[in-house]
Structures are given as structure tokens and as C-alpha cells.
Design a protein around this motif. Structure first.
Motif, PDB file in Angstrom:
ATOM      1  N   LEU A  20     -14.028  79.196  35.105  1.00 32.18           N
ATOM      2  CA  LEU A  20     -12.934  78.515  34.400  1.00 32.18           C
ATOM      3  C   LEU A  20     -11.717  78.334  35.309  1.00 32.18           C
ATOM      4  O   LEU A  20     -11.103  77.259  35.349  1.00 32.18           O
ATOM      5  N   ASP A  21     -11.361  79.389  36.050  1.00 35.18           N
ATOM      6  CA  ASP A  21     -10.149  79.343  36.873  1.00 35.18           C
ATOM      7  C   ASP A  21     -10.285  78.372  38.043  1.00 35.18           C
ATOM      8  O   ASP A  21      -9.334  77.649  38.363  1.00 35.18           O
ATOM      9  N   VAL A  22     -11.443  78.349  38.686  1.00 34.09           N
ATOM     10  CA  VAL A  22     -11.613  77.455  39.842  1.00 34.09           C
ATOM     11  C   VAL A  22     -11.472  76.000  39.411  1.00 34.09           C
ATOM     12  O   VAL A  22     -10.755  75.215  40.050  1.00 34.09           O
ATOM     13  N   PHE A  23     -12.116  75.620  38.325  1.00 33.62           N
ATOM     14  CA  PHE A  23     -12.026  74.221  37.880  1.00 33.62           C
ATOM     15  C   PHE A  23     -10.619  73.886  37.390  1.00 33.62           C
ATOM     16  O   PHE A  23     -10.120  72.777  37.622  1.00 33.62           O
ATOM     17  N   ALA A  24      -9.958  74.834  36.715  1.00 31.29           N
ATOM     18  CA  ALA A  24      -8.594  74.582  36.238  1.00 31.29           C
ATOM     19  C   ALA A  24      -7.632  74.397  37.409  1.00 31.29           C
ATOM     20  O   ALA A  24      -6.800  73.478  37.416  1.00 31.29           O
ATOM     21  N   VAL A  25      -7.749  75.260  38.407  1.00 28.02           N
ATOM     22  CA  VAL A  25      -6.877  75.149  39.581  1.00 28.02           C
ATOM     23  C   VAL A  25      -7.173  73.864  40.342  1.00 28.02           C
ATOM     24  O   VAL A  25      -6.255  73.180  40.812  1.00 28.02           O
ATOM     25  N   ALA A  26      -8.446  73.507  40.462  1.00 25.17           N
ATOM     26  CA  ALA A  26      -8.812  72.266  41.154  1.00 25.17           C
ATOM     27  C   ALA A  26      -8.183  71.061  40.452  1.00 25.17           C
ATOM     28  O   ALA A  26      -7.672  70.142  41.107  1.00 25.17           O
ATOM     29  N   ASN A  27      -8.195  71.065  39.125  1.00 28.40           N
ATOM     30  CA  ASN A  27      -7.575  69.963  38.379  1.00 28.40           C
ATOM     31  C   ASN A  27      -6.074  69.883  38.653  1.00 28.40           C
ATOM     32  O   ASN A  27      -5.523  68.795  38.880  1.00 28.40           O
ATOM     33  N   GLU A  28      -5.407  71.026  38.625  1.00 31.80           N
ATOM     34  CA  GLU A  28      -3.960  71.048  38.861  1.00 31.80           C
ATOM     35  C   GLU A  28      -3.622  70.594  40.277  1.00 31.80           C
ATOM     36  O   GLU A  28      -2.664  69.838  40.492  1.00 31.80           O
ATOM     37  N   LEU A  29      -4.393  71.057  41.247  1.00 32.71           N
ATOM     38  CA  LEU A  29      -4.132  70.685  42.639  1.00 32.71           C
ATOM     39  C   LEU A  29      -4.402  69.200  42.871  1.00 32.71           C
ATOM     40  O   LEU A  29      -3.678  68.537  43.624  1.00 32.71           O
ATOM     41  N   ALA A  30      -5.452  68.681  42.244  1.00 26.50           N
ATOM     42  CA  ALA A  30      -5.764  67.256  42.397  1.00 26.50           C
ATOM     43  C   ALA A  30      -4.632  66.408  41.851  1.00 26.50           C
ATOM     44  O   ALA A  30      -4.248  65.388  42.443  1.00 26.50           O
ATOM     45  N   GLU A  31      -4.072  66.823  40.727  1.00 20.73           N
ATOM     46  CA  GLU A  31      -2.974  66.074  40.127  1.00 20.73           C
ATOM     47  C   GLU A  31      -1.720  66.145  40.979  1.00 20.73           C
ATOM     48  O   GLU A  31      -1.059  65.124  41.231  1.00 20.73           O
ATOM     49  N   LEU A 191      -8.774  72.812  49.638  1.00 21.26           N
ATOM     50  CA  LEU A 191      -7.444  73.185  49.162  1.00 21.26           C
ATOM     51  C   LEU A 191      -7.541  74.273  48.096  1.00 21.26           C
ATOM     52  O   LEU A 191      -6.779  75.250  48.110  1.00 21.26           O
ATOM     53  N   THR A 192      -8.483  74.125  47.175  1.00 22.54           N
ATOM     54  CA  THR A 192      -8.666  75.124  46.121  1.00 22.54           C
ATOM     55  C   THR A 192      -9.067  76.470  46.724  1.00 22.54           C
ATOM     56  O   THR A 192      -8.575  77.524  46.296  1.00 22.54           O
ATOM     57  N   ALA A 193      -9.946  76.445  47.714  1.00 24.94           N
ATOM     58  CA  ALA A 193     -10.380  77.687  48.363  1.00 24.94           C
ATOM     59  C   ALA A 193      -9.203  78.405  49.016  1.00 24.94           C
ATOM     60  O   ALA A 193      -9.121  79.641  48.997  1.00 24.94           O
ATOM     61  N   LYS A 194      -8.273  77.642  49.575  1.00 25.92           N
ATOM     62  CA  LYS A 194      -7.092  78.256  50.195  1.00 25.92           C
ATOM     63  C   LYS A 194      -6.229  78.955  49.146  1.00 25.92           C
ATOM     64  O   LYS A 194      -5.680  80.029  49.386  1.00 25.92           O
ATOM     65  N   TYR A 195      -6.105  78.354  47.976  1.00 19.93           N
ATOM     66  CA  TYR A 195      -5.318  78.990  46.915  1.00 19.93           C
ATOM     67  C   TYR A 195      -5.971  80.272  46.423  1.00 19.93           C
ATOM     68  O   TYR A 195      -5.292  81.210  46.008  1.00 19.93           O
ATOM     69  N   PHE A 196      -7.292  80.320  46.466  1.00 16.95           N
ATOM     70  CA  PHE A 196      -8.009  81.524  46.046  1.00 16.95           C
ATOM     71  C   PHE A 196      -8.213  82.505  47.203  1.00 16.95           C
ATOM     72  O   PHE A 196      -8.748  83.593  46.991  1.00 16.95           O
ATOM     73  N   VAL A 197      -7.794  82.116  48.398  1.00 15.05           N
ATOM     74  CA  VAL A 197      -8.061  82.909  49.618  1.00 15.05           C
ATOM     75  C   VAL A 197      -9.554  83.244  49.663  1.00 15.05           C
ATOM     76  O   VAL A 197      -9.955  84.406  49.830  1.00 15.05           O
ATOM     77  N   ALA A 198     -10.373  82.239  49.471  1.00 19.84           N
ATOM     78  CA  ALA A 198     -11.822  82.411  49.423  1.00 19.84           C
ATOM     79  C   ALA A 198     -12.463  81.707  50.610  1.00 19.84           C
ATOM     80  O   ALA A 198     -12.479  80.477  50.675  1.00 19.84           O
ATOM     81  N   ASP A 199     -12.936  82.483  51.557  1.00 23.66           N
ATOM     82  CA  ASP A 199     -13.618  81.921  52.719  1.00 23.66           C
ATOM     83  C   ASP A 199     -15.059  81.565  52.354  1.00 23.66           C
ATOM     84  O   ASP A 199     -15.693  82.275  51.557  1.00 23.66           O
ATOM     85  N   PRO A 200     -15.601  80.499  52.939  1.00 20.30           N
ATOM     86  CA  PRO A 200     -17.001  80.150  52.675  1.00 20.30           C
ATOM     87  C   PRO A 200     -17.921  81.282  53.128  1.00 20.30           C
ATOM     88  O   PRO A 200     -17.746  81.847  54.206  1.00 20.30           O
ATOM     89  N   ARG A 201     -18.889  81.618  52.285  1.00 18.73           N
ATOM     90  CA  ARG A 201     -19.850  82.670  52.623  1.00 18.73           C
ATOM     91  C   ARG A 201     -21.249  82.083  52.519  1.00 18.73           C
ATOM     92  O   ARG A 201     -21.677  81.680  51.446  1.00 18.73           O
ATOM     93  N   ARG A 202     -21.926  82.020  53.630  1.00 19.05           N
ATOM     94  CA  ARG A 202     -23.250  81.400  53.639  1.00 19.05           C
ATOM     95  C   ARG A 202     -24.352  82.369  53.249  1.00 19.05           C
ATOM     96  O   ARG A 202     -25.417  81.964  52.795  1.00 19.05           O
TER      97      ARG A 202
END
Length: 321
Positions: A20-31, A191-202
Motif C-alpha cells: 500500500l505504501d509503495v504505490f501511495a508514495v509513487a502516486n504522490e511523487l508522480a504528481e 525516485l520511489t526507491a530513494k524515498y524508501f532508502v531501498a536498494d535493488p536486491r537481486r
């Protein structure tokens, strides 16, 4: 973009919240950034009028028919942490009903996604047959035994196969959500990943603890105990099979069926796991640790740490425990 979060009783709270939070933040950042990315319209959907999470929270869900066709349906994990509790949950009627809905939407062209234990729900619905998938690393043995028609690679964090996306353990819900945002707009996902401080993990490989793999097989339990007591020795399949109370062929077959590995490969995994533990809990040198786990030189250990854990000895040593 219409997204349904198909939420069942006992849902893993953190996983549901992360989606829920990732999609909500993505929407806000896109706007705020003025991006032309389609907004994510997320609906909490259930097969019952009321859903209670694993932590006892009541989730307001939508039920019924006549809903618009979704672009994506995501199943958050169930809160079951052990093979036996997960198997009980999979026998529930609401899980079977969810499977029918998932097959229906998949047939209509929707992308279906799940993380952690929810990957079992997709497998129960036969949506993964003939496809590649991943799941929670500690449940890989159970998954591989139960769903032989699925090509499982539990070392991977994310696997996209056709219109199905599966993700690894617990917090891979974040990786899954970011991956789905990335399908629409890579810039927004970054951009969303930066707000979550979430690095890609393969990979999940650096997090795997071999003795926590749920296989529920006494032969494999006995083999594992023998292996841990003989890490410094040379591997002998004959001795391993004798300790496990099985023939060499039976031990190899059961291990391959449960973990997708040969006895020697699993023995090597235990050596690497033990070495990694010693690196970040002791001050012993890499050379000393290599000898303790049965390698004649540090170079071999360093190579295996890189290959299996994607980390150097120095990186492992810097981990705080």
C-alpha cells in the motif's frame, strides 16, 4: 492502472502495508514531479466481507462481482512462518476461492503477483505450472516437494515469468511493489526507491541460513547434523549416507527433490554459511576460518563467498550482529 490487493485472513501486516505504501508514495511523487505515469488505483479486495491480519487488525475490503477488470492482482503473504502452519492455511476454503479468482483474472490478461508465502497460493491455483518462480528461501524445500511442475529458484529475489511475478521472503514485498512501478515508469520507481532508502536486491542468497530450510524429512535432518559435525573433514557421500540411515542414491534423490542440490553442494553451502558467521562474529583471519571449515586456502573461500553470497570477506566482516 487498476490494482487489486487480494487480501486473506492472516495476511502478513508488514507485507500488506509495504504494498500500500509503495504505490501511495509513487502516486504522490508522480504528481509532484509532473510525470505522465498512469496513477495506481489500489483496491483492497477480499473473498470474505471481513479480513483480519496476522496481528489482529481488521482490514476494510471490497467483495462481490461486477468489479472492473484489473491490470494487476497482487496477493500479500500469509503470516504463517512454519511449513506446518502454512500447510494448514493452504487447506482453507478462502484460499481455494482466491485461487479461482486469480485464474479468472489471469485468463482475462491481468498480471498476477505474489510475495513470500503468497507464492504458495499461486502454486495451489496451478498458475505457476511450467513457469519459473521464487519463494521465501526457508520454505523452498517444501515448495519444491509440493509443486514439482514449477521451476523454482529461491536464490532470486524476483522472478517474472509470463504474466506472473513472484518475490522472495517477507520484505520482498517492497522489491515486488517497486518492480511493478518500474514496469510503468523506471524513473518513478528509482525516485520511489530513494524515498524508501531501498536498494535493488537481486538475490536472497546472502540471507539464507541452511539449517532453517523447512524440509520435514528425518533423513535430511540426520544428514545435516552429520554434515555440520564434519565441515572440516573431506566430504564422503558413503559416510554421509550411513549417518543419514539411507543409501547414497536415496540421500541424493531426497536432497535433490527437497532442496534442488546434491549432497556435496549442500555440504559446501553449510561450509560457506559457517564461514560467513565466523567472519562477522570472530576476529579470526580468513586463512584461519578457511581451515576451520575445511578449505586448504583462503583463496578458495573468498571465491565461494563471492559466488554464493555475492559478498566479499571484508563486506561480511563489516556486518554488525
Amino acid at each position: 492502472m487498476i490494482i487489486y490487493l487480494l487480501t486473506l485472513d492472516g495476511a502478513f501486516d508488514t507485507g500488506l502495508g509495504a504494498l500500500l505504501d509503495v504505490f501511495a508514495v509513487a502516486n504522490e511523487l508522480a504528481e509532484s514531479a509532473g510525470l505522465a505515469t498512469p496513477r495506481f488505483s489500489v483496491t483492497l479486495l477480499g473473498v470474505r466481507k471481513q479480513v483480519t491480519t496476522a496481528q489482529g487488525l481488521i482490514v476494510p475490503v471490497v467483495t462481490g462481482t461486477g468489479l472492473p477488470r484489473p491490470d494487476m492482482v497482487i496477493v500479500p503473504a500469509l503470516g504463517a512462518k512454519k511449513p506446518e502452519t502454512l500447510l494448514i492455511a493452504l487447506q482453507r476454503r478462502d484460499v481455494a476461492e482466491a485461487g479461482r479468482l486469480l485464474r479468472h483474472w489471469n485468463g482475462q490478461g491481468a498480471l498476477i503477483a505474489a510475495a513470500c508465502t503468497a507464492t504458495f497460493i499461486l502454486a495451489e491455483a496451478r498458475l505457476l505450472n511450467g513457469l519459473s518462480a521464487t519463494t521465501s528461501w526457508w520454505l523452498a524445500a517444501l515448495f519444491r516437494t509440493r509443486y514439482s511442475l514449477v521451476s523454482l529458484d529461491e536464490s532470486r529475489m524476483l522472478v517474472e515469468s509470463g504474466r506472473i511475478v513472484t518475490a522472495g521472503a517477507a520484505l520482498a514485498h517492497v522489491d515486488l511493489a517497486l518492480h511493478l512501478v518500474r514496469r510503468s515508469d523506471p524513473e518513478l520507481a528509482a525516485l520511489t526507491a530513494k524515498y524508501f532508502v531501498a536498494d535493488p536486491r537481486r538475490s536472497q542468497a546472502p540471507y539464507v541460513v541452511p539449517n532453517h530450510l523447512g524440509h520435514c524429512d528425518p533423513v535430511l535432518d540426520r544428514f545435516e547434523r552429520w554434515a555440520r559435525n564434519h565441515l572440516a573433514d573431506g566430504f564422503s557421500l558413503k559416510d554421509a549416507a550411513f549417518a543419514a540411515g539411507a543409501s547414497e542414491r536415496t540421500l541424493a534423490r531426497r536432497l535433490r527433490g527437497a532442496l534442488g542440490k546434491s549432497p556435496l553442494s549442500y555440504f559446501q553451502d553449510l561450509r560457506v554459511e559457517c564461514a560467513a558467521h565466523l567472519l562477522h562474529t570472530t576476529s579470526a583471519s580468513v586463512e584461519q576460518i578457511a581451515q576451520q571449515v575445511g578449505y586448504s586456502n583462503a583463496a578458495t573461500l573468498r571465491l565461494l563467498l563471492r559466488r554464493k553470497l555475492d559478498r566479499s570477506a571484508r563486506q561480511l566482516r563489516s556486518i554488525q550482529v
